[in-house]
Structures are given as structure tokens and as C-alpha cells.
Design an enzyme around this catalytic site. Structure first.
Site, PDB file in Angstrom:
ATOM      1  N   CYS A 254       0.980  -1.447   0.046  1.00 19.19           N
ATOM      2  CA  CYS A 254       0.005  -0.098   0.008  1.00 19.19           C
ATOM      3  C   CYS A 254       0.952   1.253   0.034  1.00 19.19           C
ATOM      4  O   CYS A 254       1.497   1.555  -0.912  1.00 19.19           O
ATOM      5  CB  CYS A 254      -1.086  -0.164   1.288  1.00 19.19           C
ATOM      6  SG  CYS A 254      -2.469   1.011   0.812  1.00 19.19           S
ATOM      7  N   HIS A 353      -3.999  -4.908  -0.041  1.00 16.31           N
ATOM      8  CA  HIS A 353      -3.837  -5.432   1.062  1.00 16.31           C
ATOM      9  C   HIS A 353      -3.913  -6.906   1.099  1.00 16.31           C
ATOM     10  O   HIS A 353      -5.023  -7.388   1.112  1.00 16.31           O
ATOM     11  CB  HIS A 353      -4.787  -4.873   2.292  1.00 16.31           C
ATOM     12  CG  HIS A 353      -4.390  -3.574   2.543  1.00 16.31           C
ATOM     13  ND1 HIS A 353      -3.520  -3.344   3.526  1.00 16.31           N
ATOM     14  CD2 HIS A 353      -4.673  -2.267   2.148  1.00 16.31           C
ATOM     15  CE1 HIS A 353      -3.320  -2.108   3.612  1.00 16.31           C
ATOM     16  NE2 HIS A 353      -3.934  -1.236   2.833  1.00 16.31           N
ATOM     17  N   GLU A 355      -3.034  -9.329   3.232  1.00 13.97           N
ATOM     18  CA  GLU A 355      -3.572  -9.813   4.545  1.00 13.97           C
ATOM     19  C   GLU A 355      -5.056  -9.792   4.909  1.00 13.97           C
ATOM     20  O   GLU A 355      -5.508 -10.503   5.378  1.00 13.97           O
ATOM     21  CB  GLU A 355      -2.906  -8.809   5.540  1.00 13.97           C
ATOM     22  CG  GLU A 355      -3.609  -7.618   6.156  1.00 13.97           C
ATOM     23  CD  GLU A 355      -3.205  -6.542   5.085  1.00 13.97           C
ATOM     24  OE1 GLU A 355      -3.938  -5.444   5.144  1.00 13.97           O
ATOM     25  OE2 GLU A 355      -2.277  -6.520   4.144  1.00 13.97           O
TER      26      GLU A 355
END
Length: 376
Positions: A254, A353, A355
Site C-alpha cells: 500500500c 492489502h 493480509e
């Protein structure tokens, strides 16, 4: 208690305030995810912003400690169509509105969020505020105009830790995997969890840490974390990264993607209304696979010719200060750059992202690819 949202262009949207106060200002943005409201509000990337949730019902499954992405609420305000304070979900530990009040987050609901989001899509993300009806609109307008714009904003200093943080032990023997040293511009706890699940030892340093302090930690990889604000305002981090590229493998997520790109000589720009949600299709140009991704950013990286969008699906290349960089991931909504790999030194990035806190888990395999850089 009645209240209203006022944007810097004069657009007004009425609703019901959830809590008192004199009102707040910030950049008004929108998030399209159907779930994950607590994760969003505690994501440091939302520092300085007011989140408009497009899903009409927010708060219906409560809040829980496990959903925290940092140690506190980071967004300044929340705009909703209909808010709930339910604690009926099996893992709920409290009500959404109670939690917002306890965290000091200004909230408003009964707002026509559909009209508000359409306005932002047409006019772009802009400064705005949430105010009680008793506050005169002229005074609210003055407060909105006094709010600094997101362009040029260094918000990383507001969310970075004051001191180094060790996760997973302070010596190699206490963790089985590589030592990841992160420049913490606002890292999410979900990223740390993904690294710990892969037995990494993680050290997080303040974003003001210089290259000598980072190299002194003997990292196997350097992580450039997510975070808020304009990457062009973080030249001190960019200069640090320039001293690390080629000396240690570097990967960015990011804001970290943007910072690594700027460090090798690429340019960034502000998107009209950003990418914030959990349903953004991204094509991995190496495999041809399309991942549905979680995103939260308002800036992006320009293409090799300075263009904001990549027209084809080919892995175009930039010639950088550190050799060749190759496009690895492409946003299929608006054709913007979503990731690249450095071909002559060890480095890679993604804009989204992997995750997924919250969001789909399609892209978590990228953590394994990042960690493989330590073996390159």
C-alpha cells in the site's frame, strides 16, 4: 440529536448524530465493504479521514478485540445509512455505537449515503465535516476550509510508534523464519499476524529511522508498511529507502508500495476518490490469475510514460535508478498500477492489502513470495 455532513463544495447531507460534540473535519471518503467496519475504523491508513460506509446496515454484529487493526480508533468520523448497536453475534464483546462513543469517534447515521457517495464519485474525495444542527453552516464551512488537504499531508508521523517494537522474540533463536524489519508508517495488525504465522521475527521501527538504524538490526527483509497521507510528503522515508534498495531485499504494501516506487524514481498521483473496499479485482500478470482484493488508498503510481492508467495487460517496464522494474499486478476496475517487481535488485510491491483485514483471502500467497526474496 440532529446533525449534518458538509463538504467543501457546499453539498450538505442531513442525519442523526450518534453522540455529542462540536463536530469534526477531515477528508471524506467511502468504503464499499459489506463487513469489517471495526477493522476499517482502526486501520491507521484512515488517519485524518471520515469514512462513509456504502453498505446500508453497519454495526449489526457488534465489536470485538480480535477485530482491532491497531491499538485505537484511527478514523475521525463515520457516516452511515443505518447504525445498529447490537451485541447478538456469538463473538461480540460490545455494541458498535457504544464502542464509537468510548473511542471518541464522531458518528452520524440516517444519511443518504447513496447520494453522498455518488457525489464523491462525480466530484472526487474532498474535505468535509460532521456537525450538530445547532452549528451554523457558515461556521462549519470555515472549519472545513481550515482543514489541511490530503495532498502534501504527512500523517505517518501521527501513527508511527515512538520506540522500536519487537514481535516474536528479540533474537533469531526465538523465531524460526527470517527477520523482517519494518518502517512503521501505520502498519495493520493483520500484516504482523500473517508474518508471525510464517515464523517471522518482526521488528517495527519509527518512520523517522534512518538507514543505519535499520541495517543495524540485521534484517533479512525490509518491510515498507501501509499508512495514511500523501507519499510525496514522505521524502525523508524515501531517502532512507534509497539507501536500503540493493543492500537488503525490500517489499512494500500500500503506502509502502508507493514509497518504494518513489525511492527508485517513479512518480505518484492522487486518485479522484481512491480505492477502498473488499471487492477490487486485480490481475496477477505473471500467472494470469485474478484476485479479489481488499484495498484502502487514495494515491497511485504512474505508468512508464507518466500515464495514470495502463491500457494493455502486458507486464510493462520502467527504467529506474536501480535498474528495471516490471508491472506485476493491474487493477481491472480502472487499469491503475497495483504492484511491481524489481528485476536487477531484490524488491517487490503491491498496492492492495494481501493480509485482507477485512476482506477475501485470495492474495495471502503474496506473503510467501515476499519472504522468498530473503533467499534471492
Amino acid at each position: 440529536m440532529s446533525g449534518y455532513v458538509l463538504l467543501e463544495d457546499g453539498a450538505r447531507f442531513d442525519g442523526e448524530l450518534r453522540g455529542g460534540g462540536e463536530g469534526i473535519t477531515g477528508e471524506v471518503v467511502f468504503n464499499t465493504a459489506m463487513t469489517g467496519y471495526q477493522e476499517s475504523v482502526t486501520d491507521p491508513s484512515y488517519a485524518g479521514q471520515i469514512i462513509t460506509f456504502t453498505y446500508p446496515l453497519i454495526g449489526n454484529y457488534g465489536v470485538a478485540e480480535a477485530a482491532m487493526e491497531s491499538d485505537r480508533a484511527q478514523a475521525r468520523g463515520v457516516i452511515m445509512r443505518e447504525a445498529k448497536n447490537s451485541e447478538d453475534a456469538a463473538d461480540a464483546e460490545g455494541g458498535w455505537l457504544d464502542w464509537l462513543r468510548d473511542c471518541g469517534v464522531t458518528a452520524i447515521d440516517q444519511v443518504d449515503t447513496r447520494a453522498l457517495v455518488r457525489h464523491i464519485r462525480d466530484r472526487g474525495a474532498m474535505r468535509g465535516g460532521i456537525f450538530p444542527t445547532e452549528l451554523a453552516e457558515a461556521e462549519a464551512r470555515d472549519r472545513v476550509e481550515a482543514e489541511p488537504p490530503m495532498d502534501g499531508a504527512d500523517l505517518a508521523r501521527e501513527v508511527t510508534p515512538a520506540e522500536p517494537v519487537e514481535v516474536g522474540g528479540s533474537t533469531p533463536s526465538e523465531a524460526g523464519g527470517p527477520h523482517v524489519v519494518g518502517i512503521d508508517t501505520g502498519i495493520k495488525l493483520s500484516i504482523i499476524r500473517q508474518l508471525r504465522q510464517r515464523d517471522c521475527r518482526v521488528t517495527l521501527l519509527p518512520c523517522t529511522a534512518g538507514p543505519a538504524a535499520i541495517l543495524a538490526r540485521e534484517p533479512d527483509l525490509v518491510l515498507l508498511a501501509n499508512g495514511p497521507g500523501d507519499p510525496a510528503a514522505l521524502d525523508y522515508v524515501v531517502q532512507t529507502v534509497r539507501e536500503l534498495v540493493g543492500k537488503r531485499p525490500v517489499f512494500g504494501i500500500c503506502l509502502g508500495h508507493q514509497l518504494l516506487c518513489r525511492a527508485v524514481g517513479l512518480e505518484t498521483f492522487k486518485l479522484p476518490f481512491g480505492h477502498r473496499g473488499a471487492n477490487h479485482p486485480v490481475k496477477d500478470l505473471r500467472s494470469g490469475k485474478i484476485d479479489i482484493t481488499s484495498q484502502n488508498h487514495g494515491f497511485a503510481v504512474k505508468g512508464p510514460g507518466g500515464e495514470p492508467k495502463i491500457e494493455g495487460d502486458e507486464p510493462v517496464r520502467w527504467e529506474t535508478d536501480f535498474g528495471t522494474a516490471e508491472l506485476s499486478h493491474l487493477n481491472l476496475y480502472d487499469r491503475t498500477v497495483e504492484g511491481l517487481v524489481l528485476r536487477d535488485v531484490a524488491g517487490a510491491t503491491v498496492q492492495y492489502h494481501p493480509e485482507a483485514g477485512p476482506g477475501p483471502h485470495d492474495a495471502r500467497y503474496l506473503f510467501d513470495q515476499f519472504l522468498a526474496l530473503a533467499q534471492a
